[in-house]
Design a protein around this motif. Structure first.
Motif, mmCIF file in Angstrom:
data_model
loop_
_atom_site.group_PDB
_atom_site.id
_atom_site.type_symbol
_atom_site.label_atom_id
_atom_site.label_comp_id
_atom_site.label_asym_id
_atom_site.label_seq_id
_atom_site.Cartn_x
_atom_site.Cartn_y
_atom_site.Cartn_z
ATOM 1 N N PRO A 47 75.506 -35.622 143.962
ATOM 2 C CA PRO A 47 74.172 -35.654 144.582
ATOM 3 C C PRO A 47 73.385 -34.400 144.208
ATOM 4 O O PRO A 47 73.954 -33.378 143.829
ATOM 5 N N LEU A 48 72.100 -34.520 144.361
ATOM 6 C CA LEU A 48 71.211 -33.477 143.852
ATOM 7 C C LEU A 48 70.233 -33.015 144.927
ATOM 8 O O LEU A 48 69.719 -33.822 145.703
ATOM 9 N N ALA A 49 69.960 -31.691 144.927
ATOM 10 C CA ALA A 49 68.845 -31.131 145.692
ATOM 11 C C ALA A 49 67.799 -30.700 144.657
ATOM 12 O O ALA A 49 68.160 -30.168 143.604
ATOM 13 N N LEU A 50 66.544 -30.925 144.946
ATOM 14 C CA LEU A 50 65.479 -30.639 143.966
ATOM 15 C C LEU A 50 64.541 -29.569 144.513
ATOM 16 O O LEU A 50 63.967 -29.724 145.596
ATOM 17 N N TYR A 51 64.377 -28.477 143.743
ATOM 18 C CA TYR A 51 63.447 -27.398 144.113
ATOM 19 C C TYR A 51 62.241 -27.444 143.179
ATOM 20 O O TYR A 51 62.399 -27.557 141.954
ATOM 21 N N ILE A 52 61.047 -27.361 143.755
ATOM 22 C CA ILE A 52 59.817 -27.351 142.946
ATOM 23 C C ILE A 52 59.021 -26.096 143.321
ATOM 24 O O ILE A 52 58.718 -25.883 144.508
ATOM 25 N N HIS A 53 58.715 -25.282 142.319
ATOM 26 C CA HIS A 53 58.075 -23.987 142.601
ATOM 27 C C HIS A 53 56.570 -24.031 142.346
ATOM 28 O O HIS A 53 56.125 -24.404 141.259
ATOM 29 N N TRP A 54 55.798 -23.600 143.354
ATOM 30 C CA TRP A 54 54.343 -23.437 143.185
ATOM 31 C C TRP A 54 54.057 -21.938 143.193
ATOM 32 O O TRP A 54 54.254 -21.261 144.216
ATOM 33 N N PRO A 55 53.596 -21.377 142.063
ATOM 34 C CA PRO A 55 53.648 -19.915 141.912
ATOM 35 C C PRO A 55 52.371 -19.176 142.309
ATOM 36 O O PRO A 55 52.183 -18.040 141.870
ATOM 37 N N ARG A 109 71.986 -39.447 143.422
ATOM 38 C CA ARG A 109 71.498 -39.499 144.799
ATOM 39 C C ARG A 109 70.710 -38.210 145.057
ATOM 40 O O ARG A 109 71.146 -37.127 144.663
ATOM 41 N N LEU A 110 69.561 -38.344 145.705
ATOM 42 C CA LEU A 110 68.721 -37.176 145.973
ATOM 43 C C LEU A 110 68.761 -36.888 147.470
ATOM 44 O O LEU A 110 68.355 -37.721 148.285
ATOM 45 N N THR A 111 69.265 -35.690 147.818
ATOM 46 C CA THR A 111 69.446 -35.382 149.242
ATOM 47 C C THR A 111 68.264 -34.606 149.829
ATOM 48 O O THR A 111 68.015 -34.683 151.025
ATOM 49 N N SER A 112 67.554 -33.836 148.969
ATOM 50 C CA SER A 112 66.434 -33.042 149.492
ATOM 51 C C SER A 112 65.483 -32.667 148.372
ATOM 52 O O SER A 112 65.860 -32.614 147.199
#
Ligand SMILES: C[S@@+](CC[C@H](N)C(=O)[O-])C[C@H]1O[C@@H](n2cnc3c(N)ncnc32)[C@H](O)[C@@H]1O
Ligand code: SF4
Length: 383
Positions: free
Chosen positions: A4-12, A55-58
């Motif tokens: 499973p995967l956690a996804l981080y998206i950065h807004w700089p 699977r995407l957990t967050s």
């Protein structure tokens, strides 16, 4: 089975740069949102293609100040992620927000975009402290933004910074009690740290800014944990307090050393591909990052497979921050080394004897006295 995967998206981007902050954040007079939206979507598509339909957990929108994103940017990224991956039914989607009025007005749009958890940077409930921290909002704005967020989101958390210059223990207890009365089921309570290259570092070097000494800082930490526990919020991580079951699932993925992908300028990731655990990193500066994405589909700088030794070191550094500690079977499976191959045996024996660490057949964890001196403990322990 894909992990499973956690996804981080950065807004700089931020409205201004806070003098204590060394996050990858930049101030721009004018910003081409459409360009950054397109670049983030392109990089997410590129990363998803190699990771496969996990699977995407967050999902976690961090910054910088993601509440400055246009809600349609957030909506597009959530929709893309839901299409590329297989979202868990209870997927946690967090967005970091600052409590200025501009951003508070957008909260309902973020909820409509699919965000179900807000993490708000309140920092303090005292106007003089907010001014000293260089914040763009007042304490009353912060309270109002929290109230708005509570009415809209099923889950909210907020951040406070303590162990500030000249902060008396009694004053902090009073401020924290007010904060606990406003809290829902999660709080992040950070001790102020002086980070390299920040305005505060220059002031600390010149003697203009003086932090509490280590004994006072330890007293502040202990008092913080006491107050939070009285309110039912338990320190499940060094700086994070939650009612059981309301922990940040996204951040738990970091501390449990699970797979997470990082999209956007400066974002880091740890993703298992085949039998390798890959460390990924994106170019830090926003515009050069976007240029690279436009040219190559991604803004990666060098990537490398982590050796068992480095995996073990990272898993220890992360896992001992958690009250639950490290699951030894998961540790060995993830790192390719047993615990005993990864740490100094004498230091471990001493730390157990001094009640800093507890080792059972299944778990290694830091006890309260160990958590107070975790940095020095880890430095001695980790090979
Ligand atoms: C990515 S930052 C901020 C999110 C948002 N832009 C804000 O400022 O509200 C996450 C949190 O790290 C904490 N933080 C940043 N620099 C810190 C420092 N030098 N010492 C302690 N906490 C810090 C702040 O509480 C902040 O809210
Ligand atoms: S603390 Fe938040 S608002 Fe301030 S510079 Fe850092 S990321 Fe930006």
């Amino acid at each position: 089975m894909l992990s499973p995967l956690a996804l981080y998206i950065h807004w700089p981007f931020c409205l201004s740069k806070c003098p204590y902050c060394d996050f990858n954040s930049h101030v721009r007079e004018r910003l081409d949102q459409a360009r950054f939206r397109a670049a983030l979507r392109a990089e997410l598509a590129w990363e998803a293609a190699r990771l496969g339909p996990r699977r995407l957990t967050s999902i976690f929108f961090g910054g910088g100040t993601p509440s400055l994103m246009e809600p349609e940017t957030v909506a597009a990224l959530i929709a893309d992620a839901q299409q590329f991956f297989r979202p868990e039914p209870d997927i946690e989607i967090t967005l970091e927000a600052n409590p200025t009025s501009v951003e508070a007005a957008r909260l309902a749009d973020f909820r409509a975009a699919g965000v179900n958890r807000i993490s708000m940077g309140i920092q303090s409930l005292r106007d003089d402290a907010l001014a000293a921290l260089g914040r763009q909002h007042s304490a009353s704005q912060a309270r109002a933004a929290l109230e708005t967020a509570r009415a809209i989101f099923p889950r909210i958390s907020f951040d406070l910074i303590y162990a500030r210059p000249n902060q008396a223990l009694a004053d902090w207890r009073a401020e924290l009690r007010e904060a606990l009365a406003l809290a829902a089921d999660h709080l992040s309570l950070y001790q102020l740290t002086i980070e390299p290259g920040t305005a505060f570092e220059a002031q600390a070097r010149s003697g203009a800014l003086v932090l509490p000494d280590p004994d006072d800082a330890a007293d502040l930490y202990t008092a913080t944990a006491d107050e939070a526990e009285t309110f039912g919020l338990l320190p499940y991580e060094i700086s994070n307090y939650a009612r059981p079951g309301s922990e940040s699932r996204h951040n738990l993925a970091y501390w449990r050393y699970r797979d997470y992908a990082g999209i956007g300028p400066g974002a880091h990731g740890r993703v298992g591909i085949g039998d390798q655990l890959l460390a990924t990193r994106r170019h830090r500066a926003p515009e050069p990052w976007a240029e690279r994405v436009e040219a190559n589909g991604h803004g990666s700088t060098e990537e490398f497979a982590l050796s068992p030794e480095i995996r073990a070191r990272e898993a220890l550094l992360m896992g001992l921050r958690l009250a639950e500690g490290i699951d030894l079977a998961a540790f060995a499976g993830r790192t390719g080394q047993t615990l005993h191959e990864s740490i100094d045996a004498d230091t471990l024996a001493r730390a157990i004897e001094e009640d800093y660490l507890e080792l059972t057949a299944t778990t290694l964890r830091a006890l309260p006295e160990g958590r107070l001196r975790l940095d020095s403990l880890l430095a001695a322990l980790v090979l």
